[in-house]
Enzyme design. Structure first.
Site, PDB file in Angstrom:
ATOM      1  N   CYS A   1       7.319  -4.162  15.525  1.00  0.00           N
ATOM      2  CA  CYS A   1       6.982  -3.141  16.519  1.00  0.00           C
ATOM      3  C   CYS A   1       5.582  -3.410  17.052  1.00  0.00           C
ATOM      4  O   CYS A   1       4.640  -3.656  16.283  1.00  0.00           O
ATOM      5  CB  CYS A   1       7.077  -1.751  15.898  1.00  0.00           C
ATOM      6  SG  CYS A   1       8.751  -1.334  15.336  1.00  0.00           S
TER       7      CYS A   1
ATOM      8  N   CYS B   1       6.642  -6.472   6.976  1.00  0.00           N
ATOM      9  CA  CYS B   1       7.742  -5.773   7.641  1.00  0.00           C
ATOM     10  C   CYS B   1       8.612  -6.793   8.355  1.00  0.00           C
ATOM     11  O   CYS B   1       8.106  -7.708   9.008  1.00  0.00           O
ATOM     12  CB  CYS B   1       7.221  -4.745   8.646  1.00  0.00           C
ATOM     13  SG  CYS B   1       8.542  -3.733   9.384  1.00  0.00           S
TER      14      CYS B   1
ATOM     15  N   LEU C   1      11.295   6.521  17.082  1.00  0.00           N
ATOM     16  CA  LEU C   1      11.862   6.362  18.426  1.00  0.00           C
ATOM     17  C   LEU C   1      10.833   5.821  19.423  1.00  0.00           C
ATOM     18  O   LEU C   1      10.992   4.743  19.981  1.00  0.00           O
ATOM     19  CB  LEU C   1      12.427   7.697  18.909  1.00  0.00           C
ATOM     20  CG  LEU C   1      13.246   7.637  20.201  1.00  0.00           C
ATOM     21  CD1 LEU C   1      14.503   6.802  20.019  1.00  0.00           C
ATOM     22  CD2 LEU C   1      13.596   9.045  20.675  1.00  0.00           C
ATOM     23  N   HIS C   2       9.812   6.623  19.753  1.00  0.00           N
ATOM     24  CA  HIS C   2       8.641   6.206  20.528  1.00  0.00           C
ATOM     25  C   HIS C   2       8.866   5.947  22.015  1.00  0.00           C
ATOM     26  O   HIS C   2       7.913   5.685  22.748  1.00  0.00           O
ATOM     27  CB  HIS C   2       7.992   4.963  19.910  1.00  0.00           C
ATOM     28  CG  HIS C   2       7.833   5.054  18.425  1.00  0.00           C
ATOM     29  ND1 HIS C   2       7.067   6.043  17.831  1.00  0.00           N
ATOM     30  CD2 HIS C   2       8.368   4.327  17.415  1.00  0.00           C
ATOM     31  CE1 HIS C   2       7.123   5.895  16.521  1.00  0.00           C
ATOM     32  NE2 HIS C   2       7.909   4.877  16.245  1.00  0.00           N
TER      33      HIS C   2
ATOM     34  N   CYS D   1       2.278  -1.412  15.762  1.00  0.00           N
ATOM     35  CA  CYS D   1       2.115  -1.191  14.331  1.00  0.00           C
ATOM     36  C   CYS D   1       1.387  -2.368  13.689  1.00  0.00           C
ATOM     37  O   CYS D   1       1.832  -3.510  13.784  1.00  0.00           O
ATOM     38  CB  CYS D   1       3.484  -1.001  13.665  1.00  0.00           C
ATOM     39  SG  CYS D   1       3.395  -0.712  11.889  1.00  0.00           S
TER      40      CYS D   1
ATOM     41  N   CYS E   1       3.583   8.461   0.890  1.00  0.00           N
ATOM     42  CA  CYS E   1       4.159   7.516   1.845  1.00  0.00           C
ATOM     43  C   CYS E   1       4.383   6.198   1.116  1.00  0.00           C
ATOM     44  O   CYS E   1       3.426   5.550   0.667  1.00  0.00           O
ATOM     45  CB  CYS E   1       3.213   7.344   3.031  1.00  0.00           C
ATOM     46  SG  CYS E   1       3.854   6.279   4.333  1.00  0.00           S
TER      47      CYS E   1
ATOM     48  N   CYS F   1      -1.024   6.395   9.820  1.00  0.00           N
ATOM     49  CA  CYS F   1       0.274   5.873  10.220  1.00  0.00           C
ATOM     50  C   CYS F   1       0.106   4.616  11.073  1.00  0.00           C
ATOM     51  O   CYS F   1      -0.642   4.613  12.047  1.00  0.00           O
ATOM     52  CB  CYS F   1       1.022   6.951  11.005  1.00  0.00           C
ATOM     53  SG  CYS F   1       2.698   6.507  11.457  1.00  0.00           S
TER      54      CYS F   1
ATOM     55  N   GLU G   1       0.829  -1.198   0.000  1.00  0.00           N
ATOM     56  CA  GLU G   1       0.000   0.000   0.000  1.00  0.00           C
ATOM     57  C   GLU G   1       0.866   1.252   0.000  1.00  0.00           C
ATOM     58  O   GLU G   1       1.959   1.280   0.577  1.00  0.00           O
ATOM     59  CB  GLU G   1      -0.929  -0.001   1.230  1.00  0.00           C
ATOM     60  CG  GLU G   1      -1.853  -1.199   1.245  1.00  0.00           C
ATOM     61  CD  GLU G   1      -2.910  -1.155   2.349  1.00  0.00           C
ATOM     62  OE1 GLU G   1      -3.747  -2.069   2.368  1.00  0.00           O
ATOM     63  OE2 GLU G   1      -2.896  -0.222   3.171  1.00  0.00           O
TER      64      GLU G   1
ATOM     65  N   GLU H   1      10.781  -1.796   6.820  1.00  0.00           N
ATOM     66  CA  GLU H   1      11.913  -1.034   7.338  1.00  0.00           C
ATOM     67  C   GLU H   1      12.874  -0.768   6.175  1.00  0.00           C
ATOM     68  O   GLU H   1      13.525  -1.692   5.673  1.00  0.00           O
ATOM     69  CB  GLU H   1      12.610  -1.821   8.447  1.00  0.00           C
ATOM     70  CG  GLU H   1      14.020  -1.363   8.804  1.00  0.00           C
ATOM     71  CD  GLU H   1      14.140   0.109   9.153  1.00  0.00           C
ATOM     72  OE1 GLU H   1      14.927   0.811   8.479  1.00  0.00           O
ATOM     73  OE2 GLU H   1      13.449   0.555  10.087  1.00  0.00           O
TER      74      GLU H   1
END
Length: 375
Positions: free
Chosen positions: A124, A120, A229-230, A127, A113, A349, A98, A175
């Protein structure tokens, strides 16, 4: 009776300038043909050699025999109530990825984007994309093909001030630095004047922190850098971003400083911080973040968590999000809150998912854990 297989045609869509020049030399043509064909592909969105009127008829016929311009297939194209557009694209093996176009500033800025992997390779915890598992890296043609499809859909570029896509962020599925050898050539096409002609400040790579590849990137490109980062402590980030167990926060921030030192101009890193209710949205977290980033030239983007089923996380209230922003402001940081865009078409996101033949079995384990929790 023996059968002969027709030679495979070269897909020109993902070729860099150097690769395109080499291709034309290999068929007995001059190098300057590369620039002509690149403009037809990337400026005009052309996939028909017969339409390339500044090439001789003989060359157009030859190109049709040995080459092709093949982008991803469009499975779905939808628009959100806020103007965001999403494409679901079918790539070579039948997988879906996508890509999302986000308008801003009354349509003057249109940010695409772009995805770099099918699924992925990371996991995470907040996500949705990561829960689909991982199948493979996208090729350079499949990466730049997302820009090509979006530009063709919105309309060909008329001039440098009227681009259908004004900014690109490598923040879609995957990533990017785990697919370095395909992402970098695609980004070079984004920057090339005969490609998409974007400024290095308008092309952003977002990474969770693959430190060796980040150091390598700084030797080849100086696009804008965003860090997913988060969390401000290793203990919390280990839970949210498992890659942190391999490259911890201090190691990552040191790599960011090295990257900035290689840039030819004054630059800042964008720190992406997803706010999750009661996980990383309290005053102590703001204070830890401010202290952590004190020596890094950066700006902070606050991203309210975008919910997805069975995540176990919740989005903080608007008031709590604004409190967190105010705490950072009082500590000397400007921290804009990213407006949630396209959530009505699952384009926000952390919400991007495709069709992934998950060779990691991660999605299967995730579904099984949901079923166990339900029991």
């Amino acid at each position: 009776m023996t059968t002969t297989t027709a030679p495979q045609r070269t897909n020109l869509l993902g070729l860099s300038r150097e690769e395109m020049e080499h291709f034309f030399l290999s068929i007995g043509e001059k190098k300057f043909r590369a620039a002509q064909v690149m403009k037809w592909i990337h400026h005009e969105g052309c996939d028909d050699f017969a339409a390339m009127t500044n090439l001789s008829k003989a060359l157009r016929t030859r190109l049709a025999e040995v080459a092709e311009i093949r982008g991803p297939g469009v499975v779905y194209e939808g628009s959100s109530s806020d103007g965001t557009r999403k494409w679901v694209l079918e790539v070579e093996d039948g997988s879906y990825v996508e890509t999302v176009l986000i308008p801003a500033d009354n349509g003057k800025r249109r940010t695409l984007c772009v995805s770099s992997q099918v699924g992925c390779s990371l996991d995470c915890s907040f996500c949705s994309t990561g829960k689909q598992g991982f199948q493979r890296n996208l090729t350079a043609a499949e990466i730049i093909g997302q820009v090509w499809v979006a530009q063709r859909s919105v309309g060909p570029r008329k001039d440098t001030a009227n681009r259908p896509v004004t900014n690109v962020v490598m923040m879609g599925m995957g990533e990017p630095l785990m697919n370095y050898d395909n992402v970098v050539p695609a980004m070079k096409l984004m920057l090339d004047d005969d490609g998409y002609g974007l400024s290095k400040r308008r092309v952003t790579l977002s990474t969770s922190g693959v430190v060796p590849m980040l150091d390598r990137l700084g030797d080849e490109l100086d696009v804008s850098l965003a860090i997913s980062l988060h969390a401000a402590t290793d203990e919390l980030r280990n839970e949210l971003v498992p890659l942190n167990r391999k490259y911890n926060i201090r190691t990552l921030l040191d790599a960011c400083k090295r990257y900035l030192a290689k840039c030819q101009d004054t630059r800042m890193v964008t720190i992406e911080y997803t706010l999750i209710k009661d996980v990383n949205d309290q005053q102590e977290h703001a204070e830890q973040l401010a202290a952590l980033l004190e020596e890094l030239p950066c700006k902070i983007n606050l991203i309210p968590f975008n919910p997805f089923p069975h995540s176990g996380y919740e989005k903080p209230s608007r008031n709590q999000t604004m409190r967190f922003q105010q705490w950072l402001y009082e500590l000397g940081y400007t921290a804009p809150i990213r407006t949630t865009r396209g959530d009505d078409i699952d384009a926000a996101c952390g919400q991007l998912v495709g069709r992934v033949k998950d060779r990691t079995k991660r999605h299967e384990r995730y579904i099984r854990s949901i079923q166990i929790d339900a029991d």
